[in-house]
Design an enzyme around this catalytic site. Sequence first.
Site, PDB file in Angstrom:
ATOM      1  N   GLU A  58       0.834  -1.182   0.047  1.00 41.39           N
ATOM      2  CA  GLU A  58       0.020  -0.067   0.143  1.00 41.39           C
ATOM      3  C   GLU A  58       1.013   1.237  -0.063  1.00 41.39           C
ATOM      4  O   GLU A  58       0.487   2.200  -0.799  1.00 41.39           O
ATOM      5  CB  GLU A  58      -0.817   0.048   1.236  1.00 41.39           C
ATOM      6  CG  GLU A  58      -1.924  -1.027   1.078  1.00 41.39           C
ATOM      7  CD  GLU A  58      -2.873  -1.150   2.530  1.00 41.39           C
ATOM      8  OE1 GLU A  58      -3.832  -0.294   2.736  1.00 41.39           O
ATOM      9  OE2 GLU A  58      -2.288  -1.963   3.326  1.00 41.39           O
ATOM     10  N   ASP A  60       4.018   1.387  -1.204  1.00 40.43           N
ATOM     11  CA  ASP A  60       4.322   1.405  -2.648  1.00 40.43           C
ATOM     12  C   ASP A  60       3.602   2.366  -3.531  1.00 40.43           C
ATOM     13  O   ASP A  60       3.769   3.063  -4.225  1.00 40.43           O
ATOM     14  CB  ASP A  60       4.905   0.202  -3.084  1.00 40.43           C
ATOM     15  CG  ASP A  60       6.157  -0.306  -2.217  1.00 40.43           C
ATOM     16  OD1 ASP A  60       6.819   0.747  -1.708  1.00 40.43           O
ATOM     17  OD2 ASP A  60       6.433  -1.337  -2.498  1.00 40.43           O
ATOM     18  N   LYS A 138      27.959   6.548  21.805  1.00 35.59           N
ATOM     19  CA  LYS A 138      28.724   7.217  20.953  1.00 35.59           C
ATOM     20  C   LYS A 138      28.596   6.557  19.696  1.00 35.59           C
ATOM     21  O   LYS A 138      29.247   5.347  19.598  1.00 35.59           O
ATOM     22  CB  LYS A 138      30.249   7.512  21.489  1.00 35.59           C
ATOM     23  CG  LYS A 138      30.914   8.340  20.403  1.00 35.59           C
ATOM     24  CD  LYS A 138      32.243   8.742  20.980  1.00 35.59           C
ATOM     25  CE  LYS A 138      32.933   9.704  20.089  1.00 35.59           C
ATOM     26  NZ  LYS A 138      33.289   9.353  18.808  1.00 35.59           N
ATOM     27  N   LYS A 336      35.487   6.286  25.660  1.00 35.29           N
ATOM     28  CA  LYS A 336      35.768   5.121  24.706  1.00 35.29           C
ATOM     29  C   LYS A 336      35.904   3.777  25.063  1.00 35.29           C
ATOM     30  O   LYS A 336      36.450   3.660  26.265  1.00 35.29           O
ATOM     31  CB  LYS A 336      36.991   5.463  23.688  1.00 35.29           C
ATOM     32  CG  LYS A 336      36.998   6.790  23.026  1.00 35.29           C
ATOM     33  CD  LYS A 336      35.940   6.933  21.928  1.00 35.29           C
ATOM     34  CE  LYS A 336      36.623   6.486  20.654  1.00 35.29           C
ATOM     35  NZ  LYS A 336      37.644   7.198  20.003  1.00 35.29           N
ATOM     36  N   CYS A 430      47.094 -36.348  10.602  1.00 31.45           N
ATOM     37  CA  CYS A 430      46.510 -35.567  11.705  1.00 31.45           C
ATOM     38  C   CYS A 430      47.674 -35.279  13.004  1.00 31.45           C
ATOM     39  O   CYS A 430      48.354 -36.072  13.305  1.00 31.45           O
ATOM     40  CB  CYS A 430      45.634 -36.523  12.262  1.00 31.45           C
ATOM     41  SG  CYS A 430      45.027 -36.158  13.849  1.00 31.45           S
ATOM     42  N   CYS A 448      40.357 -35.941   9.577  1.00 30.94           N
ATOM     43  CA  CYS A 448      41.202 -37.138  10.136  1.00 30.94           C
ATOM     44  C   CYS A 448      40.057 -38.312   9.933  1.00 30.94           C
ATOM     45  O   CYS A 448      39.229 -38.144  10.991  1.00 30.94           O
ATOM     46  CB  CYS A 448      41.615 -36.843  11.371  1.00 30.94           C
ATOM     47  SG  CYS A 448      42.232 -38.344  11.967  1.00 30.94           S
ATOM     48  N   CYS A 453      41.135 -41.481  17.172  1.00 28.60           N
ATOM     49  CA  CYS A 453      41.956 -40.312  17.209  1.00 28.60           C
ATOM     50  C   CYS A 453      41.742 -39.764  18.660  1.00 28.60           C
ATOM     51  O   CYS A 453      40.354 -39.497  18.952  1.00 28.60           O
ATOM     52  CB  CYS A 453      41.612 -39.425  16.153  1.00 28.60           C
ATOM     53  SG  CYS A 453      42.736 -37.673  16.368  1.00 28.60           S
TER      54      CYS A 453
HETATM   55  S1  IVH Z   1      27.865  15.357  20.755  1.00 24.64           S
HETATM   56  C1  IVH Z   1      30.077  19.248  21.200  1.00 24.64           C
HETATM   57  N1  IVH Z   1      26.816  13.016  21.030  1.00 24.64           N
HETATM   58  O1  IVH Z   1      31.755  11.999  18.012  1.00 24.64           O
HETATM   59  C2  IVH Z   1      29.568  17.820  21.008  1.00 24.64           C
HETATM   60  N2  IVH Z   1      28.733  13.135  19.532  1.00 24.64           N
HETATM   61  O2  IVH Z   1      34.357  12.748  18.937  1.00 24.64           O
HETATM   62  C3  IVH Z   1      29.588  17.236  19.811  1.00 24.64           C
HETATM   63  N3  IVH Z   1      29.253  11.335  18.287  1.00 24.64           N
HETATM   64  O3  IVH Z   1      31.815  14.530  15.999  1.00 24.64           O
HETATM   65  C4  IVH Z   1      29.313  15.766  19.764  1.00 24.64           C
HETATM   66  N4  IVH Z   1      27.785  10.069  19.139  1.00 24.64           N
HETATM   67  O4  IVH Z   1      30.262  12.670  15.412  1.00 24.64           O
HETATM   68  C5  IVH Z   1      27.971  13.754  20.479  1.00 24.64           C
HETATM   69  N5  IVH Z   1      25.907  11.162  21.248  1.00 24.64           N
HETATM   70  C6  IVH Z   1      26.795  11.748  20.743  1.00 24.64           C
HETATM   71  C7  IVH Z   1      27.768  11.034  19.754  1.00 24.64           C
HETATM   72  C8  IVH Z   1      28.518  12.091  19.176  1.00 24.64           C
HETATM   73  C9  IVH Z   1      28.720  10.013  18.161  1.00 24.64           C
HETATM   74  C10 IVH Z   1      30.457  11.690  17.254  1.00 24.64           C
HETATM   75  C11 IVH Z   1      30.300  12.991  16.538  1.00 24.64           C
HETATM   76  C12 IVH Z   1      31.156  13.757  16.984  1.00 24.64           C
HETATM   77  C13 IVH Z   1      32.206  12.880  17.603  1.00 24.64           C
HETATM   78  C14 IVH Z   1      33.094  13.490  18.530  1.00 24.64           C
END
Ligand code: IVH
Length: 690
Positions: A58, A60, A138, A336, A430, A448, A453
């Site tokens: 639908e 589409d 992130k 990170k 083996c 093998c 074995c």
């Molecule tokens: S905030 C001034 N929130 O991480 C704050 N960044 O290392 C700007 N990123 O260029 C970023 N998830 O591409 C923010 N939840 C998040 C994010 C995020 C990924 C990336 C973004 C930024 C880079 C910074």
Amino acid sequence: MLLAVNCCNHLHERCGWILIMSGNLTAVKKRLEKLREQINLHNHRYYVLDDPLISDGEYDRLFRELLDLEEEFPQLVTPDSPSGRVGGKALAEFGQVNHRFPMLSLENSFSDSGIRDFEGRLKRYLPDAEFSYVAEPKLDGLAVEIIYEKGLLTLGSTRGDGKTGEDVTSHIRTIKTIPLGLHGNDVPDYLEVRGEVFLTIDGFQKLNERRADAEEPLFANPRNAAAGSLRQLDSKITAQRPLQFFPYGISDPSLLNSNNQLEALDFLGRLGFKINPLVQLCKDINEVVDYFHVLQKQRHDLDYEIDGMVVKVNLFSLQKRLGSKARSPRWALACKFPASQATTRLLDVEFNVGRTGAITPVAILAPVSLEGVTVSRATLHNEDEIKRKGLRLGDRVLVQRAGDVIPEVIQPIIDLRDGSEEEIWMPSVCPECGHELLRKPGEAILRCPNVDCPAQRLRSLIHFTSKAGMDIEGLGKKAMEQLFDAKLVSDIPDIYRLKKSDLLPLEGWADKSAANAIQAIFKSRETTLARFLGALGIRFIGEVTAALLENQFKTLDQLMRAGEDDFLDIEGIGGQSATSLCQYFADPAVQEMLRRLFKIGLHFTTSDFGRKQQPLAGKKFLFTGRLPGFSRNEAKARVRELGGQVASSLSKKVTHLVAGDKAGGKLKKARDMELIILNEEEFKRLIEGE
Ligand code: IVH
């Protein structure tokens, strides 16, 4: 003529024609408005809310009608028309866009103490303030800025160097989770939304599959694939890539009524964006640290890649007071995760012998830390994989670990070769028993063929007691290795002769664990024929075939008297299984083993499955990762045909996890839950009734 009213009040020939057209135009315009409204609504329901109202067909049809009408009446195309989602004209080059506010990057931290130091800095800067935080995944994609004027998407740009990016408006319009027009009555006059464009892992894999078919170079990871997709001069190509978007902020919070990050994201949600559901308010830094660990654990359960968590001071007023340094704001921090890919040296290749004699090459690596775990071994799958990757001994290699999945060697780094690297040779005998190895034509696997074995014996014993076999609690892989090494168990009946006093002197056993294991062994003597047959690990006889056999023969005695033709008469049993069964039960050593088992008290009750050719009745399957040989739907349909159920998430009711490539965190959880885990090959055997 009513239509004339639309133009002028005089009717003369030329004008009359225009008037008729303009009347038509009004009707067409109305229809287009309706279509756009409907398509935008359904688009939002489908992509943002995951809750579609109409069928794909639908949808589409509506879309087709819109495209046809717009083609006929190009003057009626509007900037928020969903037709823009199919891509625009190819560009000769990207236009440049200056960001009104620089798109900053973030300071990084790699540990809990780094997160606490962040709060330390905040408190030194603003000693009087109370901080609460928002923690967000992130995303590992690429940052973009999207401008809305009077509610309409007018400009989309990449981050570029932070000050100037590239105009990717037509590309941004193709992303279905980005509204072309903002929703609601509360739409700001002007808004700059920032967020991350990314590809799901599934989308990335499908894209790479298509590229492999077309013999195009593959993308190394979803991030590169997303970047490559957005930076196409021809946005029609972008439109074919399943890009997604999560907003993470707005460049100028003073333009909103919200006074904090959480509310701002909430508001963006109401304007029509899909907001990452893992965004979390943390009332203090301890909660931030805790959530960092939660996300790290969940990381591989997500269908998109995240490389960490971003923590932000929640209140905009505090963000403003904290301000920014040259390249990053003081109010945010990127936490990170430890890396999941690294390079190291391939020192050697070892060859493991599996239960059925399959030889698997294993890379021995110079130890390297991946996701905080030291890795020194990685699977190389089989000879063809080594060849396909072009690996050589001594190569520097890229290795990857994803959660609890066995680490993998991705590729050699050819540029770093110095000529001393050597070819990898598969063994001809083996490594465990010295028997000559065989590779059948058309098979990728070297085997093998010696059933005596020791490596195969041990693996068979491990299978026998495992969850997929007799499910004897306490006799997991480690325990079986220990018992085998201590020469306490060298065949199946030995298991049933074990005494508590055999276990106690061994490392790791205590009174209770030993008593429990002996009890579990004792209990397992009463079982079903199907379970027992499956546990024996006869080649080509998996759970499904075992159930079919039980259904047909009822007793082991009758089954052992059957000939190849009797097996072939059973629907679902093929030639390989029939031959394998005959060979297995004709072996005097097997007959002797069975006699010993019956003497010890092995006996069968009837299964409550195995009837009505529904061998998977009572079983619930969850699929994770990519199965190169099946489509997901095919695999699911097969399970259902055989009476099984299919689950969409991991729960206590799931009995089997089918783990394909890049299976991720579900696999780890499934191991913790001690579910039966099948790889593609095992799943295939199961549903093909082998
Ligand atoms: S905030 C001034 N929130 O991480 C704050 N960044 O290392 C700007 N990123 O260029 C970023 N998830 O591409 C923010 N939840 C998040 C994010 C995020 C990924 C990336 C973004 C930024 C880079 C910074």
